[in-house]
Enzyme design. Structure first.
Site, PDB file in Angstrom:
ATOM      1  N   LYS A 142      34.617  42.149  43.381  1.00  0.00           N
ATOM      2  CA  LYS A 142      35.835  42.195  42.576  1.00  0.00           C
ATOM      3  C   LYS A 142      36.916  41.349  43.267  1.00  0.00           C
ATOM      4  O   LYS A 142      36.827  41.167  44.484  1.00  0.00           O
ATOM      5  CB  LYS A 142      36.287  43.635  42.385  1.00  0.00           C
ATOM      6  CG  LYS A 142      36.980  44.234  43.616  1.00  0.00           C
ATOM      7  CD  LYS A 142      37.739  45.483  43.295  1.00  0.00           C
ATOM      8  CE  LYS A 142      38.623  45.872  44.453  1.00  0.00           C
ATOM      9  NZ  LYS A 142      39.405  47.042  44.334  1.00  0.00           N
ATOM     10  N   GLU A 210      45.807  56.822  47.834  1.00  0.00           N
ATOM     11  CA  GLU A 210      45.737  56.212  49.167  1.00  0.00           C
ATOM     12  C   GLU A 210      47.055  56.471  49.873  1.00  0.00           C
ATOM     13  O   GLU A 210      48.111  56.432  49.240  1.00  0.00           O
ATOM     14  CB  GLU A 210      45.533  54.700  49.042  1.00  0.00           C
ATOM     15  CG  GLU A 210      44.216  54.302  48.408  1.00  0.00           C
ATOM     16  CD  GLU A 210      44.158  52.786  48.226  1.00  0.00           C
ATOM     17  OE1 GLU A 210      43.682  52.112  49.142  1.00  0.00           O
ATOM     18  OE2 GLU A 210      44.603  52.296  47.182  1.00  0.00           O
ATOM     19  N   ASP A 229      43.519  46.515  40.117  1.00  0.00           N
ATOM     20  CA  ASP A 229      42.821  46.706  41.388  1.00  0.00           C
ATOM     21  C   ASP A 229      41.988  47.989  41.395  1.00  0.00           C
ATOM     22  O   ASP A 229      40.939  48.037  42.033  1.00  0.00           O
ATOM     23  CB  ASP A 229      43.860  46.753  42.528  1.00  0.00           C
ATOM     24  CG  ASP A 229      43.222  46.615  43.902  1.00  0.00           C
ATOM     25  OD1 ASP A 229      42.315  45.775  44.049  1.00  0.00           O
ATOM     26  OD2 ASP A 229      43.618  47.350  44.827  1.00  0.00           O
ATOM     27  N   HIS A 234      37.271  50.968  39.407  1.00  0.00           N
ATOM     28  CA  HIS A 234      36.834  52.215  40.046  1.00  0.00           C
ATOM     29  C   HIS A 234      37.129  53.462  39.195  1.00  0.00           C
ATOM     30  O   HIS A 234      36.262  54.298  38.987  1.00  0.00           O
ATOM     31  CB  HIS A 234      37.494  52.386  41.409  1.00  0.00           C
ATOM     32  CG  HIS A 234      37.363  51.197  42.297  1.00  0.00           C
ATOM     33  ND1 HIS A 234      36.179  50.516  42.446  1.00  0.00           N
ATOM     34  CD2 HIS A 234      38.256  50.545  43.080  1.00  0.00           C
ATOM     35  CE1 HIS A 234      36.351  49.509  43.294  1.00  0.00           C
ATOM     36  NE2 HIS A 234      37.610  49.503  43.688  1.00  0.00           N
ATOM     37  N   LYS A 334      49.174  53.672  45.848  1.00  0.00           N
ATOM     38  CA  LYS A 334      49.278  53.434  47.288  1.00  0.00           C
ATOM     39  C   LYS A 334      50.483  54.195  47.826  1.00  0.00           C
ATOM     40  O   LYS A 334      51.414  54.504  47.087  1.00  0.00           O
ATOM     41  CB  LYS A 334      49.458  51.935  47.554  1.00  0.00           C
ATOM     42  CG  LYS A 334      48.181  51.142  47.271  1.00  0.00           C
ATOM     43  CD  LYS A 334      48.210  49.804  47.962  1.00  0.00           C
ATOM     44  CE  LYS A 334      46.898  49.070  47.780  1.00  0.00           C
ATOM     45  NZ  LYS A 334      45.796  49.585  48.602  1.00  0.00           N
TER      46      LYS A 334
HETATM   47  P1  NAP Z   1      39.152  35.916  53.408  1.00  0.00           P
HETATM   48  O1  NAP Z   1      39.316  36.747  54.625  1.00  0.00           O
HETATM   49  O2  NAP Z   1      40.255  34.975  53.030  1.00  0.00           O
HETATM   50  O3  NAP Z   1      37.805  35.069  53.592  1.00  0.00           O
HETATM   51  C1  NAP Z   1      37.425  34.045  52.742  1.00  0.00           C
HETATM   52  C2  NAP Z   1      36.120  33.443  53.245  1.00  0.00           C
HETATM   53  O4  NAP Z   1      35.740  32.386  52.362  1.00  0.00           O
HETATM   54  C3  NAP Z   1      36.221  32.841  54.633  1.00  0.00           C
HETATM   55  O5  NAP Z   1      34.993  33.024  55.312  1.00  0.00           O
HETATM   56  C4  NAP Z   1      36.447  31.367  54.328  1.00  0.00           C
HETATM   57  O6  NAP Z   1      36.039  30.591  55.422  1.00  0.00           O
HETATM   58  C5  NAP Z   1      35.551  31.190  53.116  1.00  0.00           C
HETATM   59  N1  NAP Z   1      35.933  30.048  52.285  1.00  0.00           N
HETATM   60  C6  NAP Z   1      37.140  29.812  51.709  1.00  0.00           C
HETATM   61  N2  NAP Z   1      37.095  28.644  51.021  1.00  0.00           N
HETATM   62  C7  NAP Z   1      35.849  28.150  51.152  1.00  0.00           C
HETATM   63  C8  NAP Z   1      35.191  26.999  50.677  1.00  0.00           C
HETATM   64  N3  NAP Z   1      35.799  26.071  49.915  1.00  0.00           N
HETATM   65  N4  NAP Z   1      33.901  26.810  51.017  1.00  0.00           N
HETATM   66  C9  NAP Z   1      33.249  27.709  51.779  1.00  0.00           C
HETATM   67  N5  NAP Z   1      33.811  28.836  52.256  1.00  0.00           N
HETATM   68  C10 NAP Z   1      35.097  29.049  51.950  1.00  0.00           C
HETATM   69  O7  NAP Z   1      38.877  36.789  52.114  1.00  0.00           O
HETATM   70  P2  NAP Z   1      38.243  38.289  52.025  1.00  0.00           P
HETATM   71  O8  NAP Z   1      39.312  39.287  52.262  1.00  0.00           O
HETATM   72  O9  NAP Z   1      37.029  38.339  52.881  1.00  0.00           O
HETATM   73  O10 NAP Z   1      37.875  38.381  50.480  1.00  0.00           O
HETATM   74  C11 NAP Z   1      36.794  37.694  49.883  1.00  0.00           C
HETATM   75  C12 NAP Z   1      36.630  38.184  48.448  1.00  0.00           C
HETATM   76  O11 NAP Z   1      36.276  39.551  48.442  1.00  0.00           O
HETATM   77  C13 NAP Z   1      37.916  38.080  47.623  1.00  0.00           C
HETATM   78  O12 NAP Z   1      37.580  37.811  46.305  1.00  0.00           O
HETATM   79  C14 NAP Z   1      38.497  39.478  47.746  1.00  0.00           C
HETATM   80  O13 NAP Z   1      39.363  39.786  46.675  1.00  0.00           O
HETATM   81  C15 NAP Z   1      37.228  40.301  47.688  1.00  0.00           C
HETATM   82  N6  NAP Z   1      37.366  41.623  48.295  1.00  0.00           N
HETATM   83  C16 NAP Z   1      37.823  41.749  49.582  1.00  0.00           C
HETATM   84  C17 NAP Z   1      37.913  43.021  50.159  1.00  0.00           C
HETATM   85  C18 NAP Z   1      38.365  43.189  51.589  1.00  0.00           C
HETATM   86  O14 NAP Z   1      38.351  44.349  52.038  1.00  0.00           O
HETATM   87  N7  NAP Z   1      38.727  42.146  52.285  1.00  0.00           N
HETATM   88  C19 NAP Z   1      37.553  44.158  49.405  1.00  0.00           C
HETATM   89  C20 NAP Z   1      37.070  43.977  48.093  1.00  0.00           C
HETATM   90  C21 NAP Z   1      36.986  42.706  47.569  1.00  0.00           C
HETATM   91  P3  NAP Z   1      36.619  29.110  55.699  1.00  0.00           P
HETATM   92  O15 NAP Z   1      38.067  29.117  55.317  1.00  0.00           O
HETATM   93  O16 NAP Z   1      36.359  28.896  57.152  1.00  0.00           O
HETATM   94  O17 NAP Z   1      35.798  28.212  54.864  1.00  0.00           O
END
Ligand code: NAP
Length: 484
Positions: A142, A210, A229, A234, A334
């Site tokens: 998501k 939360e 969200d 959920h 939240k």
């Molecule tokens: P993040 O910390 O910003 O990580 C993004 C990842 O994508 C990094 O590994 C980044 O590495 C890579 N990336 C970005 N642009 C890229 C490209 N052009 N080519 C290849 N790799 C690329 O984001 P996140 O928090 O992990 O979230 C990822 C997704 O999961 C989002 O859609 C978010 O809404 C969803 N989500 C996150 C959570 C959470 O707890 N964090 C929970 C539920 C859902 P580089 O910049 O080094 O390429």
């Protein structure tokens, strides 16, 4: 079974906070099939060794019980690899395809843990590089869209490259043991089924509260809000689990067909309902767990005049024979008074009172989802005060604590879901039509808010949200569980 799990966004927050710890737990529990590779993918130029060192350092931030010992990590690290891929560059996919073909694993999982803006290009390029073979499964996190149109567009793009049975849309709530217990309670026992209907149930309340604020995700949250969200996915999935008809079997489509019917039966929004049966709130400064905390508009990354809601409470009904006229109340937010997710099934009072009952002591079943996982059955009993003929009954409760009964080593949500993807089990994943129906239902609320200049109602952090939420439920003569 040989598998390659390709983790797009392999250096990101989701990967190291949730996915790697879950994969490690499966490895530790011996449930991760042997002969697998976990391949992190991102734009950084890392060697396998550097990637392993990065993941090892990230484990220091994982809770102690889920952290590997040095020896455990060395064994787990042998599965970890890294490939540099820029998702916007077709040549990089061709390189990835070559690496995967060398091994030709029985199952290839592509987990898109990246910004949703990259989903379209990733699916198109995976297909162009021939990486959409029948052995491939694709996992989408998501948010899958911002509204119905964007959700449809993502689904159409993904379906051009993969068939529906290859697509695993994650709603991690469905992976929680407590939500599985809800299915077990309803469909593995016959006790409650005859009571699970409008004749015996007065109302149903679903709360996902939360105590945390937006933490480091202020900018993301400010463009999203609580309805997108938490409610669209959920809360509505929980509502489906509570209200669906028993499926004809435990297969994925049998379960998803029944959930879809619930979503299609949700009462359409009228202008009156939009103004009286949905409350949006936004936290102001306050005190949470004894600590002063800033208001939402003072959080980093948030617009100081932001109209984004951090709280939603709403009332709806399900227009079918089982549920006609029974109010369902959904609430999430939240910076509320506690971290507490639960469902309360309030049964109707006895039709003819021969005992005195304390006010508000409805017969109820409470399904605790988090932080506790269990069931409480609230009943009335003749208590100690039985000397007088007309003594009042006292509330008592049967309390089933599943964490105690089954131990804290139970399989976590991401661990369960990742294993399900590797084994090709779709039961706990959301089908595109379910998702679209959920967006269709929340969209009038989003449109109403976009045209409403009043904005969200403020509530002090550390409380149960704006008073309008209690007023909404009080109009039906009920109260939220913590206030009864
Ligand atoms: P993040 O910390 O910003 O990580 C993004 C990842 O994508 C990094 O590994 C980044 O590495 C890579 N990336 C970005 N642009 C890229 C490209 N052009 N080519 C290849 N790799 C690329 O984001 P996140 O928090 O992990 O979230 C990822 C997704 O999961 C989002 O859609 C978010 O809404 C969803 N989500 C996150 C959570 C959470 O707890 N964090 C929970 C539920 C859902 P580089 O910049 O080094 O390429």
């Amino acid at each position: 079974m040989s598998f390659d799990l390709v983790l797009f966004g392999g250096t990101g927050d989701l990967a190291w906070r949730k996915l790697m710890p879950a994969l490690f737990q499966a490895f530790r529990h011996g449930t991760l099939p042997e002969g697998g590779r976990i391949i992190g993918v991102a734009r950084d130029a890392l060697t396998d060794q550097q990637y392993r060192a990065l993941i090892r350092s990230r484990f220091d931030e994982v809770e102690l019980a889920k952290r590997p010992s040095a020896e455990e990590f060395d064994r787990f690290a042998a599965l970890l690899h890294f490939i540099r891929v820029d998702l916007s560059k077709p040549a990089d996919y061709r390189h990835l395809a070559e690496v995967l073909r060398e091994r030709n694993a029985e199952t290839v999982v592509m987990y898109l843990a990246t910004a949703p803006s990259l989903f379209t290009v990733a699916c198109e390029q995976l297909a162009a590089a021939g990486l959409n073979t029948p052995a491939t499964r694709i996992v989408l996190e998501k948010p899958l869209g911002h509204d119905l149109a964007s959700n449809r567009s993502i689904n159409e793009t993904v379906r051009r490259a993969f068939s529906e049975r290859q697509i695993f849309r994650i709603d991690h709530y469905l992976g929680k043991p407590s939500v599985q217990n809800l299915f077990a309670l309803r469909f593995g026992n016959s006790l409650f089924e005859p009571l699970w209907r409008r004749e015996t149930i007065a109302n149903i309340q679903i709360t996902i509260a939360e105590d945390l604020g937006v933490e480091k995700r202020g900018a993301f949250y400010d463009s999203t809000g609580a309805l997108r969200d938490m409610v669209q996915n959920h809360a509505l999935q929980l509502l489906c689990a509570v209200a669906m008809e028993p499926p004809i079997n435990a297969h994925a489509d049998a379960i998803r067909d029944e959930k879809l019917k619930v979503l299609r039966s949700l009462k359409p929004w009228s202008a009156l309902a939009l103004s009286q049966e949905v409350v949006r709130g936004q936290y102001a400064e306050g005190v949470v767990n004894g600590e002063p905390v800033p208001g939402y508009r003072q959080e980093a990354g948030v617009d100081p005049d932001s109209p984004t809601e951090t709280f939603v409470a709403l009332r709806t009904e399900i227009a079918n024979w089982r549920w006609a006229g029974v109010p369902f109340y959904l609430r999430t937010g939240k910076r509320l008074a506690a971290r507490d997710a639960h469902i309360v099934i309030n049964f109707r009072p006895a039709p003819h009172a021969i005992f005195k009952s304390p006010l508000g002591a409805a017969n109820s079943l409470v399904i605790n989802l988090q932080p506790r996982d269990g069931l409480e059955l609230h009943l009335l009993a003749q208590g100690a005060d039985n000397r007088r003929q007309q003594a009042a009954l006292s509330p008592v409760q049967l309390d089933l604590d599943f964490d105690k009964r089954f131990g804290s080593e139970r399989v976590g949500a991401y661990e369960r879901l990742l294993l399900d993807v590797i084994h090709g089990r779709l039961n706990l994943f959301v089908r595109s039509d379910e998702q679209e129906e959920a967006w269709r239902w929340v969209e009038p609320v989003l449109d109403h808010w976009a045209a409403d200049t009043e904005g969200p109602r403020p509530y002090a952090a550390g409380t149960w949200g704006p008073s309008a939420s209690s007023a909404m439920i009080a109009r039906d003569g009920y109260c939220w569980s913590e206030a009864c």
